[in-house]
Design a protein around this motif. Sequence first.
Motif, short mmCIF file in Angstrom:
data_model
loop_
_atom_site.label_atom_id
_atom_site.label_comp_id
_atom_site.label_asym_id
_atom_site.label_seq_id
_atom_site.Cartn_x
_atom_site.Cartn_y
_atom_site.Cartn_z
N ASP A 110 3.96 -8.91 -20.12
CA ASP A 110 3.10 -8.22 -19.15
C ASP A 110 3.82 -6.98 -18.64
N ASP A 143 3.19 -4.99 -16.34
CA ASP A 143 3.16 -4.76 -14.90
C ASP A 143 4.38 -5.33 -14.19
N TYR A 144 5.11 -6.22 -14.87
CA TYR A 144 6.29 -6.83 -14.24
C TYR A 144 7.56 -6.08 -14.65
N VAL A 156 -1.88 6.63 -14.82
CA VAL A 156 -1.36 5.34 -14.35
C VAL A 156 -0.96 5.44 -12.88
N SER A 165 1.29 4.01 -9.96
CA SER A 165 2.56 3.29 -9.93
C SER A 165 2.66 2.38 -8.71
N PRO A 166 3.54 1.38 -8.74
CA PRO A 166 3.79 0.54 -7.56
C PRO A 166 4.24 1.35 -6.35
N ARG A 217 1.22 2.57 -4.53
CA ARG A 217 0.52 1.49 -3.82
C ARG A 217 1.32 1.04 -2.59
#
Length: 477
Positions: free
Chosen positions: A177, A179-180, A464, A466-467, A470
């Motif tokens: 994944d 996202d991790y 995209v 990004s974290p 957020r």
Amino acid sequence: MPVQKKESRQPGRGGRARVPTFVKNQRGVRNWKEASGWLEWRGIEDIECITPDQAGVARGKMMPSKKFTSNTSLALPSAVFMTTISGGYPEDGNGFAYPEDDGDLKLLPDLSTLSVVPWESDPTAQVICDLVHQDGRSVEFTPRNVLKRVVAAYAKHGLRPVVAPEIEFYLVRKNPDPDYPLTPPVGRSGRPIGGGQGYSIAGVNEFDELIDDIYHFSEGQGLEIDTLIHEEGAGQLEINLRHGDPVELADQVFMFKRTIREAALKHETYATFMAKPIQGQPGSAMHIHQSIVDKKTGKSIFSGPGGEETEAFFHFIGGMQRHIPNALVMLAPYVNSYRRLTQAASAPVNTKWGYDNRTTAFRVPRSDPASRRVENRIPSSDANPYLALAASLACGLVGMLEKIPSEAPVGTSVNEDEIELPRGLLEAVELFEADDKLRDILGDSFVSTYAAIKKAEFETFMEVISPWEREYLLLNV
């Protein structure tokens, strides 16, 4: 390429059969007749005909070995070498035009690179190929041909470059994944690997079975590892290769990347050559040691008769200082690459040079005059080895031809000073397109194609969220 002509004897049915020595070579044959014997002696069933794309990814075709030796014509669509890392295509403009017919390019196997594929269960071989147009003209924009063009530019002036790459990479836990975040792997101790293990033998031994497979796979392909060490990062390793011809060494890096990834997968681990895969850990570099030899005398042009440094040595450095920022997109090709190039980190962000100074972009290691060389410490390990070598050598050649003076060497730490390199991909592309001296050596077709690809990759990245965005923007703006 092997040159042995003697024959050896090997026991067989009905007595001792004569076996040509060339069939025992781990890597390379001289002609198609030898290729047939080499494949037959090993019982090879399939051949992977591969070539590096702009990202250094192996592209090509697989076929039965009998078809390979029957004068079969091989081809790939030209679009393969105009594709972004995410599989998209750039827009036309600024000298780049996508071919309307998407015509084929012919694959020409370089038989000196023929070797087995040791991780395959069925007997399989591989060979690196060059690309030509249907009329036989070299394809200007393919990476292996770009490097050959630079080497030919040196030969035109009676010179031969010699290089030795060093490649850093990380072993990380499998990460299906995206996202991790990536995390360090668990070694034989049963604990996750920590950082700060530079040159630690115990750190290397955490992965002894995996490293054994890297050595065995490499030996099976005729690839030579000079040294292997554990670097500073958690699960970060470095492989050093012996010095030699730029195209041959780029081939080796190309093959080593495949080899290391396959060995890691065998042990349920990923090997990654991302420039900055783990936040808070050092980035991964591909340092390039370079020297230049006079083809007639076989001696280094960096050292004079008395062992003194020559004007060519200083001009080579001067060319790199002036032009490497413009070629950076070939040495740091992705948005992630620029996360490695930050102040007070292990990667240089300057264009300084110095003697045995690892904070400079260009380090001159301590050596005897015959071994005098310049180490380019800027490239990251995500770079295509053919393009990184081409860029670095092209900058040095421009320096020597234009007699560009070098700045004075520095003996202090300069990695916390102001950043002298482009800070991101788009800025690097803009400088790349504007450097006419590099364009003349690398080829207009390559420059326009490569720049178009990098612009398209940046636009994909911008889609995209990004974290960071957020975390800091979601509730605060």
